[in-house]
Scaffold this motif. Structure first.
Motif, PDB file in Angstrom:
ATOM      1  N   GLN A 301      -4.176 131.397 -19.853  1.00  0.00           N
ATOM      2  CA  GLN A 301      -4.588 132.459 -20.771  1.00  0.00           C
ATOM      3  C   GLN A 301      -6.032 132.878 -20.506  1.00  0.00           C
ATOM      4  O   GLN A 301      -6.390 134.051 -20.671  1.00  0.00           O
ATOM      5  CB  GLN A 301      -4.434 131.964 -22.205  1.00  0.00           C
ATOM      6  N   SER A 302      -6.849 131.941 -20.035  1.00  0.00           N
ATOM      7  CA  SER A 302      -8.261 132.234 -19.736  1.00  0.00           C
ATOM      8  C   SER A 302      -8.451 132.803 -18.343  1.00  0.00           C
ATOM      9  O   SER A 302      -9.590 133.052 -17.934  1.00  0.00           O
ATOM     10  CB  SER A 302      -9.093 130.959 -19.899  1.00  0.00           C
ATOM     11  N   ASP A 303      -7.363 132.975 -17.595  1.00  0.00           N
ATOM     12  CA  ASP A 303      -7.390 133.521 -16.228  1.00  0.00           C
ATOM     13  C   ASP A 303      -8.231 132.654 -15.296  1.00  0.00           C
ATOM     14  O   ASP A 303      -9.072 133.134 -14.542  1.00  0.00           O
ATOM     15  CB  ASP A 303      -7.899 134.971 -16.221  1.00  0.00           C
ATOM     16  N   THR A 304      -7.985 131.349 -15.371  1.00  0.00           N
ATOM     17  CA  THR A 304      -8.590 130.434 -14.406  1.00  0.00           C
ATOM     18  C   THR A 304      -7.506 130.008 -13.422  1.00  0.00           C
ATOM     19  O   THR A 304      -6.333 130.343 -13.577  1.00  0.00           O
ATOM     20  CB  THR A 304      -9.178 129.194 -15.104  1.00  0.00           C
ATOM     21  N   GLN A 305      -7.892 129.242 -12.414  1.00  0.00           N
ATOM     22  CA  GLN A 305      -6.940 128.775 -11.416  1.00  0.00           C
ATOM     23  C   GLN A 305      -6.560 127.337 -11.751  1.00  0.00           C
ATOM     24  O   GLN A 305      -7.301 126.402 -11.451  1.00  0.00           O
ATOM     25  CB  GLN A 305      -7.550 128.853 -10.016  1.00  0.00           C
ATOM     26  N   ALA A 306      -5.407 127.184 -12.374  1.00  0.00           N
ATOM     27  CA  ALA A 306      -4.950 125.849 -12.775  1.00  0.00           C
ATOM     28  C   ALA A 306      -3.442 125.776 -12.632  1.00  0.00           C
ATOM     29  O   ALA A 306      -2.737 126.766 -12.833  1.00  0.00           O
ATOM     30  CB  ALA A 306      -5.354 125.554 -14.217  1.00  0.00           C
ATOM     31  N   MET A 307      -2.955 124.596 -12.305  1.00  0.00           N
ATOM     32  CA  MET A 307      -1.517 124.393 -12.145  1.00  0.00           C
ATOM     33  C   MET A 307      -1.183 122.935 -12.439  1.00  0.00           C
ATOM     34  O   MET A 307      -1.875 122.028 -11.954  1.00  0.00           O
ATOM     35  CB  MET A 307      -1.088 124.735 -10.709  1.00  0.00           C
ATOM     36  N   PRO A 308      -0.153 122.683 -13.218  1.00  0.00           N
ATOM     37  CA  PRO A 308       0.280 121.292 -13.401  1.00  0.00           C
ATOM     38  C   PRO A 308       0.638 120.665 -12.047  1.00  0.00           C
ATOM     39  O   PRO A 308       1.152 121.342 -11.155  1.00  0.00           O
ATOM     40  CB  PRO A 308       1.530 121.427 -14.284  1.00  0.00           C
ATOM     41  N   VAL A 309       0.366 119.389 -11.914  1.00  0.00           N
ATOM     42  CA  VAL A 309       0.794 118.656 -10.718  1.00  0.00           C
ATOM     43  C   VAL A 309       2.243 118.246 -10.965  1.00  0.00           C
ATOM     44  O   VAL A 309       2.525 117.216 -11.574  1.00  0.00           O
ATOM     45  CB  VAL A 309      -0.099 117.435 -10.456  1.00  0.00           C
ATOM     46  N   TYR A 310       3.151 119.087 -10.505  1.00  0.00           N
ATOM     47  CA  TYR A 310       4.560 118.867 -10.793  1.00  0.00           C
ATOM     48  C   TYR A 310       5.128 117.735  -9.950  1.00  0.00           C
ATOM     49  O   TYR A 310       4.750 117.550  -8.782  1.00  0.00           O
ATOM     50  CB  TYR A 310       5.363 120.138 -10.519  1.00  0.00           C
ATOM     51  N   SER A 311       6.059 117.009 -10.518  1.00  0.00           N
ATOM     52  CA  SER A 311       6.831 116.051  -9.744  1.00  0.00           C
ATOM     53  C   SER A 311       7.817 116.824  -8.864  1.00  0.00           C
ATOM     54  O   SER A 311       8.025 118.029  -9.030  1.00  0.00           O
ATOM     55  CB  SER A 311       7.611 115.115 -10.673  1.00  0.00           C
ATOM     56  N   MET A 312       8.459 116.107  -7.931  1.00  0.00           N
ATOM     57  CA  MET A 312       9.456 116.757  -7.087  1.00  0.00           C
ATOM     58  C   MET A 312      10.590 117.337  -7.935  1.00  0.00           C
ATOM     59  O   MET A 312      11.049 118.458  -7.704  1.00  0.00           O
ATOM     60  CB  MET A 312      10.010 115.759  -6.066  1.00  0.00           C
ATOM     61  N   VAL A 313      11.020 116.584  -8.932  1.00  0.00           N
ATOM     62  CA  VAL A 313      12.104 117.052  -9.801  1.00  0.00           C
ATOM     63  C   VAL A 313      11.689 118.321 -10.536  1.00  0.00           C
ATOM     64  O   VAL A 313      12.460 119.296 -10.619  1.00  0.00           O
ATOM     65  CB  VAL A 313      12.502 115.945 -10.801  1.00  0.00           C
ATOM     66  N   GLU A 314      10.484 118.326 -11.075  1.00  0.00           N
ATOM     67  CA  GLU A 314       9.999 119.508 -11.798  1.00  0.00           C
ATOM     68  C   GLU A 314       9.884 120.715 -10.873  1.00  0.00           C
ATOM     69  O   GLU A 314      10.240 121.840 -11.248  1.00  0.00           O
ATOM     70  CB  GLU A 314       8.639 119.209 -12.430  1.00  0.00           C
TER      71      GLU A 314
END
Length: 391
Positions: A301-314
Motif C-alpha cells: 500500500q505504501s508502494d515499497t518493494q516488498a515480497m513475502p518469502v514464499y515456500s515452494m508450496v505457496e
C-alpha cells in the motif's frame, strides 16, 4: 505448428543442465528422442532407489517438467547392434545433446568429430562440468562445485560463511545458456549450412553471476564482503516466524519504506555506513512486531518493494504464477495429474505444444525403430537393449 516443429533432436542427456535444452525444444514442437542407456538407468536406481511398482515408477518419471514431451528409446549405445540404429537416427537429426564427461561419447563412437562427419549440418551440444578444454576439462562435478569454481558460491548466500545452495542454481543457469547456445548454432546454420560443436560448461554458465560486482569494482577485492548489511534491502523475520524480503535501494523507495515502518528519520541515513548496524537492528525489531502478510500488505500500500518469502508450496499455488500459466497440471494416464512448470517465457504469437508426460524407459522403442527401418524384435534379441558389459 510451433517454433521448432520439424526439428529433430537426439538427446543423450541424463541430468537437468543438458535436459533443459531438450525440454525447451520438445515444448516448442521438436521431435526429441531421449536415448536411455540401460546402465545409466541402473545407476539412477542405485542413487535414488527402486520404485515399489510400475505405477510409482511411471509417476516419478512423469513428475519433472524437463522430461516432458520427449520420446524414449531404451538402447545401449556401446552395443554393436545399436550403432547402425543410432547412426541412422543422428544422420537425420538437427541437434545432438550429450552431458557425459569429455571423451566418453568419443569412446562409445559418437564423438563430435565423427558425428559431424556423418551429418555436417548437425548441431552437437556438449554440456559438461568444466568444458571440453582447459586444465579441468576432465573433472566431474555437480551444481555446487560449478558455483565454487566460478567464484559465485563464496557470495551466493550473502553471508561470510558459504553454504550449499538449496536449489539447483548452476543446473538451471547451464540449461538456459545451453539452450541459447543451441538456438544460436541453429541460427548460424541457416546462414552457413553447416553445423558445429557447441561447448557449454557449468562453471562457465555461473560466471555471469559475477557480472554486477565486476562492473562496480575495478578490483574484485574491493567488493564489500558478504554479510555486510546495507539499507538497500533485507530479509526480515516477522512476528509469525515467516520472512519478508525488501529491496528498496532507490532513494524514493527507501524513504517510503522508512515512513511505512514508522522511522522516517532513517531515510537520510541510507549512506551513513556508521549507522548501518544500528538501523539493521532497529528495523529487525520493528519487523518482528507484525505478521508477514500484514507487513506485505502495508508495504504494498505504501508502494515499497516488498515480497513475502514464499515456500515452494505457496509459490506453486500463487495466483500470479497460475494466471500467467507458469504452473500447469499435466495428465498422467490412469493416475492423478502431476504439477509441472511451463516454459519460463511467453511469445505473443507462438505457443508450445500440449504437454505430454514422460512414459517408461523404452516406451517408444517400437515406433522409433520401425520409423528407422529396423526390426524391433531383432534389435531386442541382439542384446542392444540390455546394459551388457560394453560402454
Amino acid at each position: 505448428m510451433t517454433a521448432l516443429t520439424g526439428l529433430k533432436v537426439v538427446d543423450f542427456s541424463r541430468f537437468l543442465p543438458a535436459a533443459y535444452a531438450s525440454w525447451v525444444a520438445a515444448d516448442m514442437g521438436a521431435d526429441v528422442v531421449r536415448i536411455e542407456h540401460p546402465r545409466e538407468l541402473a545407476k539412477a536406481e542405485a542413487i535414488f532407489g527402486k520404485d515399489e511398482d510400475e505405477t510409482a515408477a511411471l509417476r516419478r518419471r512423469a513428475r519433472p517438467s524437463y522430461t516432458r514431451g520427449k520420446r524414449s528409446l531404451k538402447i545401449n549405445p556401446g552395443h554393436e547392434a545399436a550403432r547402425p540404429v543410432l547412426e541412422k537416427l543422428i544422420a537425420r537429426a538437427d541437434v545432438l545433446i550429450e552431458d557425459y564427461r569429455p571423451g566418453v561419447m568419443e569412446g562409445m563412437g559418437y564423438g563430435a568429430g565423427r558425428m559431424l562427419a556423418l551429418n555436417p549440418q548437425l548441431v552437437y551440444l556438449s554440456v559438461s562440468f568444466a568444458g571440453q578444454s582447459g586444465p579441468l576439462a576432465g573433472r566431474a562435478g555437480h551444481d555446487p562445485l560449478a558455483l565454487a569454481l566460478a567464484g559465485a558460491l563464496s557470495r551466493l548466500n550473502g553471508l561470510p560463511t558459504p553454504s550449499l545452495p538449496g536449489l539447483q542454481v548452476a543446473d538451471v543457469l547451464t540449461g538456459a545458456q545451453g539452450t541459447i547456445a543451441m538456438l544460436l548454432a541453429l541460427a548460424a546454420r541457416e546462414r552457413s549450412g553447416r553445423g558445429q560443436h557447441v561447448d557449454v560448461a557449468m562453471a562457465d554458465a555461473c560466471l555471469p553471476l559475477l557480472a554486477v560486482s565486476m562492473g562496480r569494482h575495478d578490483d574484485p577485492d574491493a567488493a564489500p564482503p558478504p554479510g555486510q548489511w546495507h539499507p538497500k534491502g533485507g530479509v526480515w523475520e516477522c512476528a509469525d516466524g515467516q520472512f519478508l524480503c525488501t529491496t528498496d535501494m532507490e532513494p524514493a523507495y527507501w524513504r517510503r519504506f522508512c515512513e511505512a515502518i514508522g522511522r522516517p528519520d532513517f531515510a537520510a541515513m541510507q549512506h551513513r555506513v556508521e549507522q548501518h548496524p544500528m538501523m539493521q537492528a532497529q528495523i529487525a525489531a520493528i519487523m518482528r512486531t507484525r505478521p508477514r502478510d500484514e507487513w506485505a500488505a502495508l508495504l504494498e500500500q505504501s508502494d515499497t518493494q516488498a515480497m513475502p518469502v514464499y515456500s515452494m508450496v505457496e509459490a506453486l499455488a500463487h495466483p500470479h504464477h497460475r494466471a500467467r500459466g507458469r504452473i500447469i497440471e499435466v495428465p498422467v494416464p490412469g493416475q492423478e495429474p502431476v504439477t509441472q512448470l511451463s516454459l519460463p517465457f511467453g511469445l505473443s504469437e507462438t505457443r508450445s505444444v500440449p504437454p505430454r508426460p514422460a512414459g517408461h524407459a523404452g516406451a517408444d522403442n517400437q515406433a522409433i525403430l520401425t520409423e528407422l527401418g529396423f526390426d524391433p524384435a531383432g534389435i531386442a534379441a541382439s542384446g542392444a537393449l540390455d546394459a551388457g558389459e560394453r560402454q
